[in-house]
Motif scaffolding. Structure first.
Motif, short mmCIF file in Angstrom:
data_model
loop_
_atom_site.label_atom_id
_atom_site.label_comp_id
_atom_site.label_asym_id
_atom_site.label_seq_id
_atom_site.Cartn_x
_atom_site.Cartn_y
_atom_site.Cartn_z
N ALA A 4 0.79 -1.26 -0.07
CA ALA A 4 -0.04 -0.04 -0.11
C ALA A 4 1.00 1.27 0.00
N CYS A 5 1.88 1.31 0.58
CA CYS A 5 2.93 2.26 0.75
C CYS A 5 3.47 2.78 -0.46
N GLU A 6 3.98 1.47 -1.21
CA GLU A 6 4.48 1.68 -2.79
C GLU A 6 3.50 2.33 -3.61
N LEU A 7 2.20 1.57 -3.54
CA LEU A 7 1.17 2.19 -4.21
C LEU A 7 0.78 3.86 -4.13
N ALA A 8 0.66 4.18 -2.70
CA ALA A 8 0.50 5.35 -2.48
C ALA A 8 1.56 6.41 -3.30
N ARG A 9 2.67 5.97 -3.24
CA ARG A 9 3.78 6.88 -3.78
C ARG A 9 3.60 6.99 -5.36
N GLN A 10 3.02 6.18 -5.69
CA GLN A 10 2.91 6.01 -7.29
C GLN A 10 1.41 6.83 -7.47
N CYS A 11 0.33 6.67 -6.49
CA CYS A 11 -0.67 7.44 -6.88
C CYS A 11 -0.80 8.97 -6.56
N GLY A 12 0.08 9.31 -5.50
CA GLY A 12 0.10 10.49 -5.04
C GLY A 12 -0.86 11.23 -4.60
N ALA A 13 -2.23 10.83 -4.64
CA ALA A 13 -3.49 11.58 -4.11
C ALA A 13 -4.45 10.37 -3.79
N VAL A 14 -5.04 10.26 -2.46
CA VAL A 14 -6.13 9.62 -2.19
C VAL A 14 -7.22 10.11 -1.51
N ASP A 15 -8.56 10.00 -1.54
CA ASP A 15 -9.31 10.33 -0.89
C ASP A 15 -9.58 9.93 0.60
N VAL A 16 -9.87 8.41 0.46
CA VAL A 16 -9.89 7.78 1.65
C VAL A 16 -9.35 6.59 1.62
N LEU A 17 -8.88 6.09 2.75
CA LEU A 17 -8.38 4.61 3.11
C LEU A 17 -9.14 3.55 3.81
N VAL A 18 -9.47 2.35 3.17
CA VAL A 18 -10.28 1.44 3.75
C VAL A 18 -9.62 0.24 3.81
N SER A 19 -9.25 -0.09 5.18
CA SER A 19 -8.29 -1.15 5.43
C SER A 19 -8.82 -2.48 6.18
N ASP A 20 -8.35 -3.59 5.99
CA ASP A 20 -8.70 -4.60 6.86
C ASP A 20 -7.85 -4.33 7.87
N TYR A 21 -8.33 -5.09 9.19
CA TYR A 21 -7.62 -5.08 10.33
C TYR A 21 -6.17 -5.95 10.24
N ARG A 22 -6.63 -7.31 9.97
CA ARG A 22 -5.57 -8.34 9.66
C ARG A 22 -5.16 -8.18 8.36
N LEU A 23 -3.79 -8.21 8.28
CA LEU A 23 -3.04 -8.15 7.13
C LEU A 23 -1.92 -9.00 7.11
N PRO A 24 -1.20 -9.57 6.00
CA PRO A 24 -0.33 -10.34 5.82
C PRO A 24 0.97 -9.71 6.51
N GLY A 25 2.02 -10.30 7.05
CA GLY A 25 3.20 -9.76 7.74
C GLY A 25 2.99 -9.27 9.11
N PRO A 26 3.76 -8.33 9.32
CA PRO A 26 3.74 -7.93 10.74
C PRO A 26 2.96 -6.80 11.09
N HIS A 27 2.27 -6.34 9.97
CA HIS A 27 1.47 -4.97 10.19
C HIS A 27 0.21 -5.13 10.11
N THR A 28 -0.63 -4.41 11.00
CA THR A 28 -2.21 -4.34 11.13
C THR A 28 -2.63 -3.27 10.20
N GLY A 29 -4.02 -3.22 10.10
CA GLY A 29 -4.54 -2.08 9.17
C GLY A 29 -4.38 -0.61 10.13
N LEU A 30 -4.07 -0.80 11.59
CA LEU A 30 -3.95 0.44 12.13
C LEU A 30 -2.38 0.84 11.70
N ASP A 31 -1.43 0.03 11.58
CA ASP A 31 -0.19 0.29 11.21
C ASP A 31 -0.32 0.97 10.00
#
Length: 600
Positions: free
Chosen positions: A499-526
């Motif tokens: 998502a961070c890599e995608l955000a750098r390419q997008c440049g602008a996003v109006d809202v983020l919708v994230s699941d809480y449980r994600l692959p790897g060490p990070h949660t949706g809050l992270d």
């Protein structure tokens, strides 16, 4: 924890024994002091009560001095009973008092120290009769046979006290083992329910979104009827899952209760938004009277109670209306919230049964459209958790009134003004829309019509750029399809890093919708914390989760975010996106080709 409870039990034992000692010892002291030939014994008893029993009663209230209190009480008993032996009290009723010492020793000190104190007293008595009494002219002259019989009987009662204590200890151990097994079984059940809740909510969540998306496609009359039937079945399945899993959470010992001060008006406005359309579809009048009062309790759990009460009122009322109002109670210390309806009413003999699980008035055929019969049970048990007084008044054929008294909070000066309809996105988390599904009515014709209307594309979402962070394939596909039907542009990632890599390419996003449980060490809050430095600190965001743990809810609320519980109602998601749109400048229609943003 067990050690703490054991210390509390010991303290209660000592307080009870020392209280008895104060009363009984004091009475015998007065009695003996009034007898000329027993004044010496009375003085000894008075000294023991004042110097040993009274301090024992005082120290038993201090957790760090319970052992000292036990010792002082046993020492007082030994002194008084020893004085009875020397003064000849065992020739009369004093005999029975002395026999209580070994029982008291085992009661206060347990098995090992109980043996020590009992045998020490028995040895001291035997030495007195064998060595001291014959050479002490001031002592009462017990005949040798009486002395021997007394020592033997004291030894017998010591063995009896030990036997009683052994049996008590054995049953206490069995009870502790049973309690440990029950707690282990409950923990295992809780883990299973948590896992089952998350795993079952995922496909139910995806299924509901796919059906909502399908309803927006052009369909012929027959296909539309089939889709509506599928939607009703999916909605009933989702409601059953929500009800069962939310009901099971009320048993959790770690259920989080977070009292805070909050106004009544926003809570009532949430209730109006949730049920106005359904009530209007049934031709009912739904009224919620505004109030400047503030409450002091857990707003999430209180909302769960009121959602269930208003849902029941709407579902079981065919003509008339539903009124929700509040007023001061208990001399201004509490707020009495009342939910009135003009429904079928509840007979007096059924008014206690309606709070039991799966019991429903007038639903012997188990019609799912009238719910599962868990709503009022959830209300009762939640009120018990919050320590709120819940009452019911009802007249068959006239209607019902459910009332609960909530502690009142002092309102700041700004609370006099009613809240504006357009709350910021973060304020939605205050009333936890993740729990709104608890009381949503099952699919009825009116509810189905409302759902159908709410699922139509909304112009205020046209062109909104949504960054979707979801690793579940079905759930992600369903969300993408639904958001695109609403006119949103969707960029999707499956991990926080992607998502961070995608955000750098997008440049602008109006809202983020994230699941809480994600692959790897990070949660949706992270992910939110990682993305805001890239996309802007004011980036609106919400969390979607199938995890019902109270810790997750607390973390999301602490971050000031909205938590949508799977399965997510499309109307709720759309409402969150609308609030996100109001929280920032109006969105301009974007050209995807001018700002390519691939999915990762």
């Amino acid at each position: 924890m067990n050690a703490e409870f054991g210390l509390q039990d010991r303290a209660r034992h000592v307080r009870a024994a020392s209280t008895i000692g104060l009363w009984v010892g004091g009475l015998f002291t007065v009695f003996n002091l009034l007898q000329p030939d027993l004044r010496t014994l009375g003085l000894i008893e008075l000294a023991a009560v004042l110097l040993l029993v009274a301090p024992s009663f005082f120290f038993s209230r201090l957790s760090s001095r319970v052992a000292l209190a036990e010792t002082l009480l046993l020492l007082a008993s030994a002194v008084i009973f020893g004085a009875l032996i020397v003064a000849g009290g065992i020739q009369g009723t004093g005999l029975f008092w002395v026999y209580t010492l070994p029982f008291l020793a085992f009661f206060l000190k347990g098995e090992r120290l109980g043996w020590v104190y009992s045998l020490a007293f028995l040895a001291a008595v035997a030495l007195y009769f064998g060595v001291q009494q014959p050479t002490w002219s001031a002592a009462y002259p017990h005949p040798p046979v009486v002395a021997l019989h007394f020592v033997l009987s004291l030894a017998f009662y010591t063995l009896v006290a030990a036997a009683f204590n052994h049996v008590r200890s054995r049953y206490e151990t069995q009870l502790q083992q049973g309690k440990a097994q029950a707690e282990a079984a409950y923990a295992s059940k809780s883990r299973f329910l948590a896992a089952a809740s998350h795993d079952l909510r995922q496909p139910a969540h995806a299924l509901g979104l796919f059906v909502a998306t399908l309803k927006q496609r052009p369909l012929d009359a027959q296909s539309t009827e089939l889709v509506q039937g599928v939607e009703s079945s999916v909605r009933a399945l989702q409601d059953m899952l929500n009800a069962f899993f939310d009901y099971s959470r009320l048993d959790a010992p770690q259920l989080a209760v977070t009292p805070k001060a909050f106004p009544v008006n926003p809570l009532f406005e949430q209730l109006h938004n949730s049920f106005a359309a359904v009530a209007a579809g049934k031709g009912l009048r739904l009224r919620l009277r505004p109030s400047p009062l503030w409450l002091q309790t857990d707003p999430v759990l209180l909302q769960r109670v009121l959602l269930n009460l208003v849902s029941n009122a709407v579902n079981y009322t065919e003509t008339g209306g539903v009124l929700v109002a509040c007023r001061r109670a208990q001399g201004g210390q509490a707020v009495r919230i009342e939910v009135w309806d003009s429904g079928l009413g509840i007979a007096p003999e059924e008014q206690s049964q309606v709070f039991e699980e799966f019991y429903q008035v007038g639903n012997g055929e188990r019609n799912r459209a009238k719910g599962l019969g868990l709503g009022l049970s959830i209300v009762r048990r939640t009120c018990e958790v919050l320590q709120l007084n819940l009452t019911l008044r009802s007249v068959p054929g006239k209607g019902s009134c459910f009332a609960l008294e909530v502690p009142r909070a002092l309102s700041p000066a700004a609370s006099a003004a009613p809240p504006s309809p357009g709350w910021p996105l973060q304020s939605l988390a205050f009333f936890a829309p993740d729990l709104a599904h608890v009381a949503e009515p099952l699919a009825t014709p009116a509810a189905a019509a409302t759902t159908a209307a709410s699922s139509l594309p909304a112009s205020d979402l046209q062109g909104m750029h949504v960054l979707l962070l979801e690793d579940d394939v079905l759930g992600g596909d369903a969300l993408v399809a639904l958001l695109q039907n609403w006119g949103c542009r969707v960029s999707r990632a499956e991990s926080a890093a992607a998502a961070c890599e995608l955000a750098r390419q997008c440049g602008a996003v109006d809202v983020l919708v994230s699941d809480y449980r994600l692959p790897g060490p990070h949660t949706g809050l992270d992910a939110v914390r990682m993305l805001r430095p890239i996309l802007g600190d004011m980036l609106p965001a919400c969390i979607i989760s199938g995890d019902t743990a109270s810790e997750v809810r607390a973390q999301v609320q602490a971050a000031g975010l909205v938590l949508l519980q799977k399965p997510v109602r499309p109307a709720k998601l759309r409402s969150v996106l609308r609030h996100a749109g109001r929280a920032q400048t109006p969105l301009a229609a974007a050209d995807e080709s001018a700002n390519p943003c691939p999915n990762l």
